[in-house]
Design an enzyme around this catalytic site. Structure first.
Site, PDB file in Angstrom:
ATOM      1  N   HIS A 122       3.941  15.146   1.712  1.00 20.30           N
ATOM      2  CA  HIS A 122       3.033  14.752   2.796  1.00 20.30           C
ATOM      3  C   HIS A 122       1.712  15.484   2.548  1.00 20.30           C
ATOM      4  O   HIS A 122       1.679  16.720   2.505  1.00 20.30           O
ATOM      5  CB  HIS A 122       3.617  15.129   4.159  1.00 20.30           C
ATOM      6  CG  HIS A 122       4.820  14.320   4.517  1.00 20.30           C
ATOM      7  ND1 HIS A 122       5.955  14.858   5.072  1.00 20.30           N
ATOM      8  CD2 HIS A 122       5.053  12.985   4.379  1.00 20.30           C
ATOM      9  CE1 HIS A 122       6.843  13.890   5.271  1.00 20.30           C
ATOM     10  NE2 HIS A 122       6.318  12.746   4.850  1.00 20.30           N
ATOM     11  N   GLU A 125       0.181  18.664   4.490  1.00 21.06           N
ATOM     12  CA  GLU A 125       1.006  19.871   4.665  1.00 21.06           C
ATOM     13  C   GLU A 125       0.627  20.845   3.556  1.00 21.06           C
ATOM     14  O   GLU A 125       1.229  20.882   2.484  1.00 21.06           O
ATOM     15  CB  GLU A 125       2.484  19.472   4.664  1.00 21.06           C
ATOM     16  CG  GLU A 125       2.760  18.523   5.829  1.00 21.06           C
ATOM     17  CD  GLU A 125       4.170  17.954   5.856  1.00 21.06           C
ATOM     18  OE1 GLU A 125       5.020  18.383   5.071  1.00 21.06           O
ATOM     19  OE2 GLU A 125       4.397  17.056   6.689  1.00 21.06           O
ATOM     20  N   HIS A 217       7.736  21.646   3.023  1.00 20.73           N
ATOM     21  CA  HIS A 217       6.910  20.919   3.998  1.00 20.73           C
ATOM     22  C   HIS A 217       6.453  21.859   5.102  1.00 20.73           C
ATOM     23  O   HIS A 217       6.942  22.980   5.237  1.00 20.73           O
ATOM     24  CB  HIS A 217       7.743  19.806   4.661  1.00 20.73           C
ATOM     25  CG  HIS A 217       8.078  18.674   3.757  1.00 20.73           C
ATOM     26  ND1 HIS A 217       7.561  17.417   3.918  1.00 20.73           N
ATOM     27  CD2 HIS A 217       8.887  18.617   2.668  1.00 20.73           C
ATOM     28  CE1 HIS A 217       8.035  16.622   2.971  1.00 20.73           C
ATOM     29  NE2 HIS A 217       8.845  17.330   2.202  1.00 20.73           N
ATOM     30  N   GLU A 282      11.210  23.039   6.090  1.00 19.17           N
ATOM     31  CA  GLU A 282      10.059  23.014   7.008  1.00 19.17           C
ATOM     32  C   GLU A 282       9.673  24.460   7.285  1.00 19.17           C
ATOM     33  O   GLU A 282      10.417  25.201   7.913  1.00 19.17           O
ATOM     34  CB  GLU A 282      10.432  22.298   8.310  1.00 19.17           C
ATOM     35  CG  GLU A 282      10.871  20.854   8.133  1.00 19.17           C
ATOM     36  CD  GLU A 282       9.719  19.900   7.832  1.00 19.17           C
ATOM     37  OE1 GLU A 282       8.551  20.316   7.964  1.00 19.17           O
ATOM     38  OE2 GLU A 282       9.994  18.749   7.453  1.00 19.17           O
TER      39      GLU A 282
END
Ligand SMILES: [Zn+2]
Length: 400
Positions: A122, A125, A217, A282
């Site tokens: 992404h 990020e 991420h 994450e």
């Protein structure tokens, strides 16, 4: 210089010193000295020696860590990318044929570990991109001497440059061949390219090697657990093992989400198709390039560096004791009248109240059971796509 007003000079030096100390944790002495000289010179040239305002002065791009990184990202495309080999004392750094793929191969290694680390799947990020870029610079300057084969993957360069999560379609839903179903989007070609590049990397490894893939991420939405990892499905129901717990604990991961079905995520692809131990990790919140508080990401960075330097996982420091969550249901926007009842400001993993309405799917209203929570809620998806995951920590029996 001497004629510059004393309070102005004092505040200038105070500001530079505070920033210098903040940066101390993250950068080498060389970078700091360079940064210090550039910052001071910029200030003096912009403000004038006597404190009078002049036009802004732009120091040459070559001196900035961030500008170097942006310049590098601009080369990640078929026109500009050049494969090359950089010989180092203890190994070689390869800019592979696939744009955005950089591999280090040590001359000698007795580690069974082989690892891929992907960032920027992404584009917005940015913290993991900055971390990995810094690690590559340290490998290049031989301040880090990896003992393992490692591949760094910069996922979606166009989205990185645009400061967007993706441009046409979510790249992290196009793996495991799903790109074939969305050929009209530019992400489709990139997903295929990344799949092929990672497949080649692992296929060159010894059959007995221990394959790992960490897809790093940052989350758009806040989380009840600041750092968490999504563990993909391996084709059968496998418990999270000790090495998986160790690597997550070292990165400061508080929760591991153990999924129960194949996914079209990048980590899902490497787990299902390439037999790698794989996680979507994450690590914190989304922020633009240069605006990340890198101290929040230090545990992840130190973990990667530790693994590179030692070739080992079992000696990692254990910073947390992650809770393992099971996915109870994938929530899907499954019909025209689909409704999703989770508030926009809901934080991932926040426990729902028993009986709380979650969604209206084809079968009716789905209500939460005790200790259940939602991860990745997002009602704004086309029909057929996932609106969230309903999860529950292991050891909690749902009340019926
Ligand atoms: Zn992401």
């Amino acid at each position: 210089m001497l004629s510059m007003k004393k309070p102005a000079m004092l505040s200038l030096y105070a500001a530079l010193t505070i920033t210098f100390i903040r940066e101390l944790k993250e950068y080498s002495i060389f970078s700091l000295c360079k940064w210090w000289i550039v910052s001071l010179t910029n200030s003096l040239l912009s403000n004038g020696l006597n404190g009078k305002k002049r036009r802004p002065f732009n120091w040459p791009r070559i001196f900035s860590f961030m500008d170097d990184l942006i310049s590098f990202i601009e080369t990640i495309n078929k026109e500009k990318w050049k494969s090359e080999e950089v010989s180092l004392e203890t190994g070689k750094l390869l800019y592979k044929n696939t744009p955005g793929f950089i591999e280090y191969i040590p001359h000698h290694s007795d580690s069974a570990l082989i690892m891929a680390i992907s960032v920027g799947i992404h584009g917005n990020e940015t913290a993991p991109i900055e971390i990995v870029w810094d690690i590559i610079q340290k490998i290049k300057s031989q301040r880090i001497l990896p003992k393992i084969r490692i591949l760094f993957i910069f996922g979606h360069p166009q989205a990185m440059l645009a400061g967007k999560r993706f441009l046409g379609f979510n790249l992290n839903r196009l793996f495991s061949g799903n790109h074939k179903n969305f050929k009209e989007y530019l992400e489709s070609e990139r997903a295929q390219e990344i799949e092929e590049g990672l497949t080649r990397f692992f296929s060159e490894a010894n059959e007995s090697s221990s394959r790992w893939h960490l897809d790093l991420h940052t989350a758009i939405r806040g989380s009840h657990h600041q750092r968490f990892a999504v563990r993909p499905y391996y084709g059968r129901d496998l418990d999270v093992d000790q090495t998986e717990l160790q690597i997550c604990a070292a990165m400061g991961v508080e929760a591991i989400l153990k999924t129960i079905s194949p996914a079209t995520t990048f980590a899902g692809f490497s787990a299902t198709h390439l037999k790698a131990k794989s996680f979507t990790v994450e690590l914190g919140s989304v922020a633009p390039f240069g605006k990340n508080d890198l101290s929040c990401f230090a545990m992840a960075k130190n973990t990667i560096i530790h693994i590179l330097k030692t070739g080992l996982i079992h000696e990692l420091p254990q910073e947390t004791k992650p809770l393992v969550y099971d996915v109870k249901k994938e929530l899907i926007n499954d019909h025209d009248d689909y409704e999703f009842y989770i508030a926009d400001d809901y934080l991932n993993f926040t426990p729902l109240t028993q009986g709380q309405a979650i969604e209206k799917n084809k079968e009716g209203i789905l209500e939460a059971k005790k200790n259940q929570s939602i991860v990745f809620p997002n009602p704004h998806v086309p029909q057929g796509q996932r609106t969230g995951l309903l999860v529950q920590p292991q050891g909690h029996i749902p009340d019926c």
